[in-house]
Design a protein around this motif. Structure first.
Motif, short mmCIF file in Angstrom:
data_model
loop_
_atom_site.label_atom_id
_atom_site.label_comp_id
_atom_site.label_asym_id
_atom_site.label_seq_id
_atom_site.Cartn_x
_atom_site.Cartn_y
_atom_site.Cartn_z
N VAL A 72 55.98 47.97 47.44
CA VAL A 72 56.08 47.94 45.89
C VAL A 72 55.87 46.54 45.30
O VAL A 72 56.57 45.62 46.00
CB VAL A 72 57.39 48.45 45.34
N PHE A 73 55.11 46.18 44.26
CA PHE A 73 54.87 44.92 43.70
C PHE A 73 55.38 45.05 42.25
O PHE A 73 54.98 45.83 41.58
CB PHE A 73 53.51 44.46 43.66
N ILE A 74 56.46 44.27 42.04
CA ILE A 74 56.91 44.19 40.49
C ILE A 74 56.23 43.05 39.98
O ILE A 74 56.61 42.01 39.95
CB ILE A 74 58.38 43.95 40.59
N GLY A 75 55.16 43.43 38.98
CA GLY A 75 54.48 42.45 38.18
C GLY A 75 54.59 42.79 36.74
O GLY A 75 53.45 42.73 36.09
N THR B 41 48.76 53.19 43.36
CA THR B 41 49.30 53.76 42.14
C THR B 41 49.96 52.80 41.15
O THR B 41 50.71 51.88 41.56
CB THR B 41 50.28 54.72 42.34
N VAL B 42 49.27 52.74 39.80
CA VAL B 42 50.00 51.78 39.12
C VAL B 42 50.73 52.76 37.80
O VAL B 42 50.42 53.48 37.34
CB VAL B 42 48.51 51.15 38.30
N THR C 149 52.77 57.27 48.05
CA THR C 149 51.87 56.55 48.07
C THR C 149 51.81 55.40 48.91
O THR C 149 52.70 55.12 49.35
CB THR C 149 51.22 56.22 46.43
N ASP C 150 50.69 54.77 49.13
CA ASP C 150 50.76 53.73 50.10
C ASP C 150 51.52 52.20 49.15
O ASP C 150 52.29 51.45 49.92
CB ASP C 150 49.49 53.07 50.69
N VAL C 151 50.90 51.91 48.07
CA VAL C 151 51.24 51.06 47.39
C VAL C 151 51.49 51.10 45.93
O VAL C 151 50.83 51.97 45.23
CB VAL C 151 50.32 49.88 47.36
N ILE C 152 52.45 50.85 45.31
CA ILE C 152 52.81 50.99 43.69
C ILE C 152 52.94 49.42 43.41
O ILE C 152 53.44 48.65 43.60
CB ILE C 152 54.30 51.66 43.69
#
Length: 499
Positions: free
Chosen positions: A239-242, A36-37, A8-11
């Motif tokens: 990837v964003f770790i939130g 994707t989340v 995917t482009d963004v997780i």
């Protein structure tokens, strides 16, 4: 056992307000990117963003005394207050854009107008508040703020707090009617509903167990379905770790140099909630006091009107506590597991520096309900124990890092974004003002992680957030224009619209 591998482009890791905000911004800027989340709980906004796990204050420095510091010469430094106010204005603008574009509806379900007050007692504190008022009221961002040390005027503003108060100690308050109560849980759920309609893949009950760099520079995530135990691998360019308190362990697993020498100190919280409707009806404001000596900034006592599930509530707190968990749903081994060879000295230094804070937290944990009631009675003299229950609020993990100003093992109170040098992965750490400044924080993240695209995106960003890249405090006319527009879109009161 792995069952599949997808790209995917963004997780986005974590279905809280930060991921919701970043995902919504990206869907407006680059609609064709695949997002994707992954969220380990069963629904969105269940940890820090949940309405019962935070104060629900639209943090804009209208009443929070810890955002204005008295300098050695006696003057008041309002720079942090101005910055936070400007950041909250960006959030208001973005939410208004979403409402006006029919991307989300019924703003009254997540934001309501509510007066914000600061309340202090004692001659020295009254003098501080007066100087703070003089410094802020001259600033266009704080237009409409009032100050009074007249008990009769205060009885009009906060009757529940003033009723039965018969001591002769000096007392004063500031009041501004443009404050807000924000249900970040409701807003988070709205944004994820919107993202789902935009074909964002949202996977609940999925926990990210590991993050590794691949040979082509993207990231491979090992993801486990917490219900079936099935393991999948998902790859993404960004990837964003939130994940709230769960962000630090995942940042450490990424292995990026920027994530080293950073630790976390968990602080838990309790609120007292009033169950007597007659008492609840007597108070309509958020009233912030001063933190006690030795107390962390997030423990500033406040008495808040809240709107949760459409119902008016009254909460007092927070009472700080200590738990080694990094999340309410975390493990008792979270703190121990976060100690690594690269941050052990930082963590030890923080422990040595913060013995008074540790003692304070232990004392808070040991408080009985009646002792908590005594603290409440400093706000509501006639408070009765039978009218109040205790609710456990969220876990917050304060950042510990080595800084030039504070030295090794400095405890940071605030929100911090850690980005890899190449911008391919980013993590959000820390706490308040957090959710209130989510839009500003995520815009900063975009500029740091996507430097090649940010210039191309700027016209769309300015369409959504007209003050982007502009100092509001230097543009009073723009402040007025934004205030009127956002107040109309969000159904808020506007002092500036009246002048």
């Amino acid at each position: 056992m792995s069952s599949k591998q997808t790209k995917t482009d963004v997780i986005l890791i974590g279905a809280g307000i930060m991921s919701a905000t970043l995902g919504t911004l990206l869907k407006e800027l680059v609609p064709d990117w695949k997002i994707t989340v992954f969220e380990k709980l069963a629904s969105a906004g269940e940890e820090s963003s949940n309405e019962w796990n935070n104060a629900g204050t639209g943090h804009s420095a209208l009443c929070e005394l810890n955002y204005t510091v008295e300098k050695p010469d006696g003057s008041i430094d309002i720079s942090k207050a101005v910055k936070i106010n400007e950041q909250f204005q960006e959030s208001r603008q973005f939410w208004s854009y979403l409402v006006n574009s029919n991307l989300i509806r019924n703003p009254e379900d997540f934001i309501r107008p509510l007066p914000h007050l600061s309340l202090v007692q004692g001659e020295k504190n009254v003098e501080f508040l007066k100087k703070r008022f003089e410094a802020l009221s001259n600033n266009p961002l704080f237009h409409g703020m009032e100050f009074s040390e007249d008990p009769r005027k205060l009885a009009e503003w906060i009757p529940l707090i003033m009723n039965g108060r018969n001591d002769n100690e000096p007392i004063a308050a500031t009041k501004i009617d443009t404050g807000t109560d924000v249900n970040f849980g409701a807003l988070t759920r709205m944004l994820f509903d919107h993202l789902q309609r935009k074909n964002v893949e949202i996977n609940y009950n999925h926990q990210v167990d590991d993050i590794k760099r691949t040979s082509d520079g993207s990231w491979d995530l090992k993801v486990r379905n917490v219900q079936s135990g099935l393991v999948e691998h998902h790859q993404a360019k960004f990837v964003f770790i939130g994940g709230g308190g769960g962000s630090l362990p995942l940042l450490q697993k990424s292995g990026i140099p920027e994530g080293k020498h950073i630790g976390g100190f968990p602080v838990s919280g309790l609120f007292m909630v009033c169950k007597n409707p007659e008492v609840v009806a007597q108070h309509h404001a958020k009233v912030y006091g001063k933190a006690k000596v030795g107390a962390p900034p997030m423990s500033v006592p406040h008495l808040d009107t809240r709107y949760i599930d459409g119902k008016k509530s009254l909460l007092f707190g927070p009472f700080a506590g200590f738990s080694p968990k990094f999340l309410k749903t975390g493990s008792m081994f979270d703190l121990l597991g976060s100690v690594k060879p690269d941050n052990v000295l930082t963590m030890l230094a923080a422990g040595a520096k913060n013995v008074p804070l540790t003692k304070y937290l232990i004392q808070q944990v040991m408080l009985s309900k009646e002792q908590r009631m005594e603290e409440l009675r400093e706000f509501i003299p006639n408070a009765k124990s039978e009218d109040w229950d205790i609710v456990v609020a969220g876990q917050r993990v304060q950042v510990i890092k080595d800084t030039a100003a504070g030295g090794k093992g400095t405890l940071q109170f605030g929100t911090e974004v850690i980005c890899a040098a190449d911008g391919s992965i980013s993590a959000l750490l820390g706490a308040s003002p957090g959710a209130s400044t989510a839009v500003s924080v995520m815009l900063d993240l975009l500029s740091r992680c996507f430097p090649q695209q940010i210039q191309e995106w700027e016209p769309k960003i300015k369409e959504m957030i007209p003050s982007y890249g502009v100092s509001l405090v230097k543009n009073p006319e723009l402040i007025r224009e934004i205030d009127v527009q956002t107040s109309r879109a969000l159904g808020l009161s506007s002092e500036l619209a009246l002048v």
